[in-house]
Design an enzyme around this catalytic site. Structure first.
Site, PDB file in Angstrom:
ATOM      1  N   LYS A   9      -0.715   5.049   4.632  1.00  0.00           N
ATOM      2  CA  LYS A   9       0.579   4.396   4.870  1.00  0.00           C
ATOM      3  C   LYS A   9       1.132   4.809   6.232  1.00  0.00           C
ATOM      4  O   LYS A   9       1.676   3.984   6.971  1.00  0.00           O
ATOM      5  CB  LYS A   9       1.567   4.748   3.738  1.00  0.00           C
ATOM      6  N   ASP A  38      10.659   1.475  -1.333  1.00  0.00           N
ATOM      7  CA  ASP A  38       9.556   1.298  -2.284  1.00  0.00           C
ATOM      8  C   ASP A  38      10.049   0.604  -3.563  1.00  0.00           C
ATOM      9  O   ASP A  38       9.257   0.298  -4.451  1.00  0.00           O
ATOM     10  CB  ASP A  38       8.970   2.683  -2.613  1.00  0.00           C
ATOM     11  N   GLN A  68       5.739   9.619  -3.179  1.00  0.00           N
ATOM     12  CA  GLN A  68       4.405   9.197  -3.620  1.00  0.00           C
ATOM     13  C   GLN A  68       4.227   9.485  -5.118  1.00  0.00           C
ATOM     14  O   GLN A  68       4.435  10.596  -5.575  1.00  0.00           O
ATOM     15  CB  GLN A  68       3.326   9.915  -2.788  1.00  0.00           C
TER      16      GLN A  68
END
Ligand code: NAP
Length: 288
Positions: free
Chosen positions: A58, A125, A102
């Site tokens: 990413k 996200d 994450q």
């Protein structure tokens, strides 16, 4: 003998490149206006090898389009309080536009509490309750990245969900539930399936659009797929294996998003796009 590949592949890598080209232009225009680049903070808790690779990948994509990224690493032994405190710090940091925690975090950490420490305006996200509610109400906000990437893939291949029967296998808060909501918002008739669903194959056989989000390799069999259906394999299991039996499904489907190269790349592209949107919004709020 391998069955003939009849389905057209939904090329998520190509779509991702297209999205990232737009990101490069927007990131450069932002840097020109704001005097700094958009910035994504990735929080990595523990040492899960797959998570380390995802975060690295990413960040590499961010760099390629002109978005800065920082990674905050916490040990496997980090407590929920420590993770929440770190994320709250990033939420208050004006130099950070987007925050990615994450997934998954180590067992001892309350992941939901950690997600909720992300300020809604930095939830690029799309994992907080606030973002989930915006998706459910059809309000502006950050969408959950993988579901948003799936919708972009459907649009790219001219699949209009309106009036279609969409069967979503899986009901997790970051994938199954939100993709069902986004499909519903586009007028699909949505059925959610999960581990307690009775006769799953029969339900899947009625689907015009199948989204597999189960986390079990090659779980969805080719003979569950209706001829001409659109199959979105959102699964990602060890060894680059999806949740759908690819060759079986591809021989009857009209369109299929493969693993790898389908949903995965679009997820990352949406994450970066939403980081730039967050930066743009924060900057215009500051200059008002
Ligand atoms: P999850 O939280 O483990 O959820 C799995 C879902 O599958 C649950 O709702 C579960 O039902 C359901 N399920 C499990 N066994 C089943 C069965 N036998 N029959 C029907 N349903 C069953 O997983 P997730 O986070 O949503 O991830 C799902 C998959 O997507 C994984 O392979 C993951 O790696 C992948 N993923 C990919 C991306 C990407 O960027 N491409 C992003 C996120 C996730 P219950 O609710 O009843 O337990």
């Amino acid at each position: 003998m391998a069955s003939p590949l009849d389905a057209e592949l939904m090329d998520g890598a190509a779509l991702s490149r297209k999205i990232l080209e737009g990101c490069t232009l927007r990131a450069a225009a932002f840097a020109e206006r704001a005097g700094r680049r958009p910035c994504l903070a990735a929080v990595l808790v523990g040492s899960d090898p797959a998570s380390i690779i995802y975060v690295k990948m990413k960040r590499a994509r961010c760099e390629r389009v002109g978005v800065d990224s920082v990674v905050v690493e916490l040990p496997d032994t980090a407590t929920t309080l420590e993770v929440v405190g770190t994320i709250e710090g990033l939420s208050h940091d004006e130099g950070i536009d987007g925050i990615l925690l994450q997934h998954p975090v180590p067992e001892g950490v309350d992941e939901r509490a950690a997600f909720e420490a992300i300020a809604p305006n930095k939830d690029v996200d799309g994992v907080t309750k606030d973002s989930f509610a915006s998706m459910a109400f059809g309000l502006l906000g950050f969408a959950s990245c993988t579901p948003a990437g799936i919708m972009r893939l459907l649009d790219e291949y001219g699949v209009d969900p309106a009036g279609k029967h969409a069967v979503v296998i899986g009901r997790s808060p970051i994938l199954g539930k939100p993709i069902g909501m986004l499909l519903l918002a586009r007028d699909a008739t949505v059925t959610y399936c999960h581990s307690k669903t009775v006769d799953l194959p029969a339900t899947v056989r009625t689907a015009d659009i199948v989204v597999a989000a189960v986390g079990r390799p090659r779980f969805v069999r080719g003979n569950w797929i209706k001829t001409g259906a659109v199959v979105i394999d959102a699964g990602y299991n060890d060894g680059n294996i999806g949740d759908v039996d690819f060759s079986g499904a591809a021989s009857v489907a009209r369109l299929i998003a493969p693993v790898p190269g389908g949903v995965g790349p679009t997820t990352v592209a949406v994450l970066i796009e939403q980081t730039i949107s967050a930066a743009e919004k924060a900057n215009s709020a500051r200059t008002l």
